[in-house]
Design an enzyme around this catalytic site. Sequence first.
Site, PDB file in Angstrom:
ATOM      1  N   LYS A   9       0.873  -1.185   0.000  1.00 39.85           N
ATOM      2  CA  LYS A   9       0.000   0.000   0.000  1.00 39.85           C
ATOM      3  C   LYS A   9       0.904   1.228   0.000  1.00 39.85           C
ATOM      4  O   LYS A   9       1.457   1.622   1.020  1.00 39.85           O
ATOM      5  CB  LYS A   9      -0.898   0.046   1.243  1.00 39.85           C
ATOM      6  CG  LYS A   9      -1.961   1.125   1.088  1.00 39.85           C
ATOM      7  CD  LYS A   9      -2.382   1.786   2.374  1.00 39.85           C
ATOM      8  CE  LYS A   9      -1.659   3.051   2.703  1.00 39.85           C
ATOM      9  NZ  LYS A   9      -1.776   4.177   1.744  1.00 39.85           N
ATOM     10  N   GLU A  57      10.549   2.065   9.807  1.00 36.75           N
ATOM     11  CA  GLU A  57      11.502   3.130   9.467  1.00 36.75           C
ATOM     12  C   GLU A  57      10.765   4.440   9.663  1.00 36.75           C
ATOM     13  O   GLU A  57       9.855   4.754   8.897  1.00 36.75           O
ATOM     14  CB  GLU A  57      11.970   3.001   8.010  1.00 36.75           C
ATOM     15  CG  GLU A  57      12.700   1.716   7.704  1.00 36.75           C
ATOM     16  CD  GLU A  57      14.040   1.599   8.400  1.00 36.75           C
ATOM     17  OE1 GLU A  57      14.538   2.616   8.926  1.00 36.75           O
ATOM     18  OE2 GLU A  57      14.581   0.490   8.434  1.00 36.75           O
ATOM     19  N   CYS A  59      13.792  11.877   5.594  1.00 33.07           N
ATOM     20  CA  CYS A  59      13.848  11.426   6.992  1.00 33.07           C
ATOM     21  C   CYS A  59      15.246  11.577   7.569  1.00 33.07           C
ATOM     22  O   CYS A  59      15.407  11.781   8.762  1.00 33.07           O
ATOM     23  CB  CYS A  59      13.376   9.991   7.107  1.00 33.07           C
ATOM     24  SG  CYS A  59      14.167   8.910   5.918  1.00 33.07           S
ATOM     25  N   GLU A  78      10.520  16.959  13.851  1.00 31.02           N
ATOM     26  CA  GLU A  78      10.809  16.859  12.425  1.00 31.02           C
ATOM     27  C   GLU A  78       9.928  17.859  11.672  1.00 31.02           C
ATOM     28  O   GLU A  78       8.713  17.785  11.739  1.00 31.02           O
ATOM     29  CB  GLU A  78      10.460  15.430  11.996  1.00 31.02           C
ATOM     30  CG  GLU A  78      10.994  15.040  10.681  1.00 31.02           C
ATOM     31  CD  GLU A  78      10.695  13.576  10.387  1.00 31.02           C
ATOM     32  OE1 GLU A  78       9.591  13.109  10.737  1.00 31.02           O
ATOM     33  OE2 GLU A  78      11.556  12.920   9.794  1.00 31.02           O
TER      34      GLU A  78
HETATM   35  P1  NAD Z   1       2.442   8.750   7.303  1.00 35.39           P
HETATM   36  O1  NAD Z   1       2.770   7.983   8.526  1.00 35.39           O
HETATM   37  O2  NAD Z   1       1.388   9.773   7.375  1.00 35.39           O
HETATM   38  O3  NAD Z   1       1.998   7.778   6.128  1.00 35.39           O
HETATM   39  C1  NAD Z   1       2.802   6.726   5.689  1.00 35.39           C
HETATM   40  C2  NAD Z   1       1.935   5.648   5.084  1.00 35.39           C
HETATM   41  O4  NAD Z   1       1.122   5.074   6.119  1.00 35.39           O
HETATM   42  C3  NAD Z   1       0.974   6.125   4.004  1.00 35.39           C
HETATM   43  O5  NAD Z   1       0.920   5.146   2.988  1.00 35.39           O
HETATM   44  C4  NAD Z   1      -0.355   6.204   4.752  1.00 35.39           C
HETATM   45  O6  NAD Z   1      -1.485   6.053   3.930  1.00 35.39           O
HETATM   46  C5  NAD Z   1      -0.233   5.023   5.697  1.00 35.39           C
HETATM   47  N1  NAD Z   1      -1.088   5.068   6.882  1.00 35.39           N
HETATM   48  C6  NAD Z   1      -1.633   6.157   7.482  1.00 35.39           C
HETATM   49  N2  NAD Z   1      -2.330   5.776   8.564  1.00 35.39           N
HETATM   50  C7  NAD Z   1      -2.227   4.425   8.665  1.00 35.39           C
HETATM   51  C8  NAD Z   1      -2.705   3.458   9.585  1.00 35.39           C
HETATM   52  N3  NAD Z   1      -3.445   3.799  10.639  1.00 35.39           N
HETATM   53  N4  NAD Z   1      -2.381   2.163   9.393  1.00 35.39           N
HETATM   54  C9  NAD Z   1      -1.605   1.803   8.348  1.00 35.39           C
HETATM   55  N5  NAD Z   1      -1.135   2.663   7.439  1.00 35.39           N
HETATM   56  C10 NAD Z   1      -1.427   3.972   7.594  1.00 35.39           C
HETATM   57  O7  NAD Z   1       3.832   9.354   6.802  1.00 35.39           O
HETATM   58  P2  NAD Z   1       4.065  10.288   5.569  1.00 35.39           P
HETATM   59  O8  NAD Z   1       3.534  11.637   5.901  1.00 35.39           O
HETATM   60  O9  NAD Z   1       3.626   9.630   4.318  1.00 35.39           O
HETATM   61  O10 NAD Z   1       5.667  10.333   5.534  1.00 35.39           O
HETATM   62  C11 NAD Z   1       6.398  11.232   6.274  1.00 35.39           C
HETATM   63  C12 NAD Z   1       7.030  10.554   7.471  1.00 35.39           C
HETATM   64  O11 NAD Z   1       7.745   9.405   7.070  1.00 35.39           O
HETATM   65  C13 NAD Z   1       8.059  11.418   8.151  1.00 35.39           C
HETATM   66  O12 NAD Z   1       7.889  11.341   9.547  1.00 35.39           O
HETATM   67  C14 NAD Z   1       9.381  10.807   7.750  1.00 35.39           C
HETATM   68  O13 NAD Z   1      10.435  11.031   8.610  1.00 35.39           O
HETATM   69  C15 NAD Z   1       9.047   9.382   7.660  1.00 35.39           C
HETATM   70  N6  NAD Z   1       9.987   8.690   6.782  1.00 35.39           N
HETATM   71  C16 NAD Z   1      10.883   7.823   7.336  1.00 35.39           C
HETATM   72  C17 NAD Z   1      11.818   7.189   6.542  1.00 35.39           C
HETATM   73  C18 NAD Z   1      12.802   6.216   7.108  1.00 35.39           C
HETATM   74  O14 NAD Z   1      13.302   5.400   6.364  1.00 35.39           O
HETATM   75  N7  NAD Z   1      13.102   6.269   8.379  1.00 35.39           N
HETATM   76  C19 NAD Z   1      11.815   7.411   5.184  1.00 35.39           C
HETATM   77  C20 NAD Z   1      10.886   8.294   4.645  1.00 35.39           C
HETATM   78  C21 NAD Z   1       9.959   8.913   5.462  1.00 35.39           C
END
Ligand code: NAD
Length: 475
Positions: free
Chosen positions: A170, A245, A279, A379
Site C-alpha cells: 500500500k 523506518e 527522513c 521533524e
Molecule cells: P504517514 O505515517 O502519514 O503515512 C505513511 C503511510 O502510512 C501512508 O501510505 C499512509 O497512507 C499510511 N497510513 C496512514 N495511517 C495508517 C494506519 N493507521 N495504518 C496503516 N497505514 C497507515 O507518513 P508520511 O507523511 O507519508 O511520511 C512522512 C514521514 O515518514 C516522516 O515522519 C518521515 O520522517 C518518515 N519517513 C521515514 C523514513 C525512514 O526510512 N526512516 C523514510 C521516509 C519517510
Amino acid sequence: MRNYTKQYINGAWVESESGKTIDVVNPATEEVFGCIAKGNQADVDKAVQAAKEVYVSFRHTPVEERQAMLGRIIEAYKARKQDLIDVMTLELGTPVTKSEKVHYEMGLKHFQAAYDALETFEFEERRGDNLIVKEAIGVAGLVTPWNFPTNQTSLKLAAAFAAGAPVVLKPSEMTPFAAIILAEIFDEAGVPKGVFNLVNGDGEGVGTPLSQHPDVRMMSFTGSGGTGSKIMAEASKDFKKVSLELGGKSPFILLDDADLDEAVQAAVAKVVNNTGQVCTAGTRTLVPEHLKDAFLEKAATEMAKVKVGDPQLSETEVGPIVSEKQYNQVQTYIQKGIDEGAALVYGGLGKPEGLTTGYFAKPTIFADVDNQMTIAQEEIFGPVMSVITYKNLDEAIQIANDTKYGLAGYVYGKDHEKLKKLARSIEAGTVIINKAPRTPDLPFGGYKQSGIGREWGDYGIEEFLEVKAIAGFYQ
Ligand code: NAD
C-alpha cells in the site's frame, strides 16, 4: 488525467470492491491530475489471499530463480525510466533532474543491491550435524510514505522478493503512480501471480486492515512515528513481526578545521534536498561557537543560490512541498521558531517571491537555536536549518544525541581522529563522514524512535526471513 482505479491483485488489474476513488494533486500547480482506487477491507482480503496461496511455492523457489527474476525487473525498470521520472515530478513535485538522478536511480540501486546480495547470501548454515535454515517469513504487508516514491517501495520489494516472501503493497495515496508503474514493471518481468499485489487507498481503509489481517505475518512500514505506533499496536495483537523506518532530526556537525565553503555547501544541501522532505535530513547544524558568524554569512549566501521553482524546468533544484497540509505544517514550525526566540537569518514565512501557486516554501535558516526548542526537537519536513553552536567536542556529542530520534548523523572536517570519535559517539543508524557515498549495500535504519529493524541490501533481506534450526539433519 491519470485515472488508475484498479488494484493489481493475483497477477491482474481488477476493479476495487469499494467503487470509490481518491484524487491526486500536483503540488506545483495545486491541480488534480489523476485519481486512484480508495481500496477497502475486501480488496485487502483478496490481495492477502492471493499472496497466501503462492507463499509456499515462492518460498521454495531456487535462489537462482529469484535472482533471475530480480535481473528481469532491473531491465524492465530501466525501460520505464522516463515514465517514472515524469510521474514523480507530477506527484511529488521533484525537479526533473532530481527525479532522474536521485529518485529513479535509488529505486534501481535497491533492485541491483538485492540481486548482488543473493550472489553470496547464506540461506543455510551447517553446524556439526545440524542445519540452520533461513526461509521467507510469510505474507508481508508493505506500507510506504510519499517522500521517495520509488526508493521506499523498491527497497522493501527487492528485499522481500530476494527472501521469497509474497507481498501486499500500500503506497502513499499522495504519490501512488510510481507504484502503479512498478506493478506494470513486475508484470512485464514475469513476477509470478500472487507474489506482488498492490492495493491503493488510504491508511484507514487499506493500511489498518492490512495490519490487522491474520494471514499477514509481517508489517514493513516507513512513515511517521504516529502511524508506526498504530501499526505496531495492531500487529502486536497476533504477534506479527514489525519493521519500522520512522522519522529523524539528524545532526550535521562541523569541525573547526573544516573547509568552511565546502562544509556550508554540504550543510545547505542536507537541508534543502527533496525540499527538506527527507527522513535523514541533517537539519540541526552544529557549528563551533567562534565560527558562528562566518558560517551564517556563507550559509545565507549559499541558500540564496538555491533555485526554487517549477519542477518541470531542468535548472530548478528545489520544488514544492508535497501538499497543502505539509506546507501548513512547515509554516507552523517556522512560526514556532520565531515565537520561541530563534533568530531568523534567511527565508521565513510564506512563499518565495513570484511563486504564488503551488506549495512552495522558502528555504530558511534559524540561528541562536537552543536544542530544546521545538524546531530542534521535532521533524519539520521542510527546508529549514537550525544552527546550534557548541564549545567543544563533548558538548557537540551531547547535543547531537539529545533527541528522541537516531536515524542519521553527518560529520564534516579534516581531523580524521575527531571525525571517527564523533561517528562512534552519535547514536544513529547511519553516520556519514564528509562526502563519503552511502552505498545501498550498507544497512539503513534507526536507533531510538527512528525505528525498529534494518533495510537495504543483505540486512533488508534478513528482515523478511525466519530462522529454523534443524537438529540432526546430517546424522
Ligand atoms: P504517514 O505515517 O502519514 O503515512 C505513511 C503511510 O502510512 C501512508 O501510505 C499512509 O497512507 C499510511 N497510513 C496512514 N495511517 C495508517 C494506519 N493507521 N495504518 C496503516 N497505514 C497507515 O507518513 P508520511 O507523511 O507519508 O511520511 C512522512 C514521514 O515518514 C516522516 O515522519 C518521515 O520522517 C518518515 N519517513 C521515514 C523514513 C525512514 O526510512 N526512516 C523514510 C521516509 C519517510
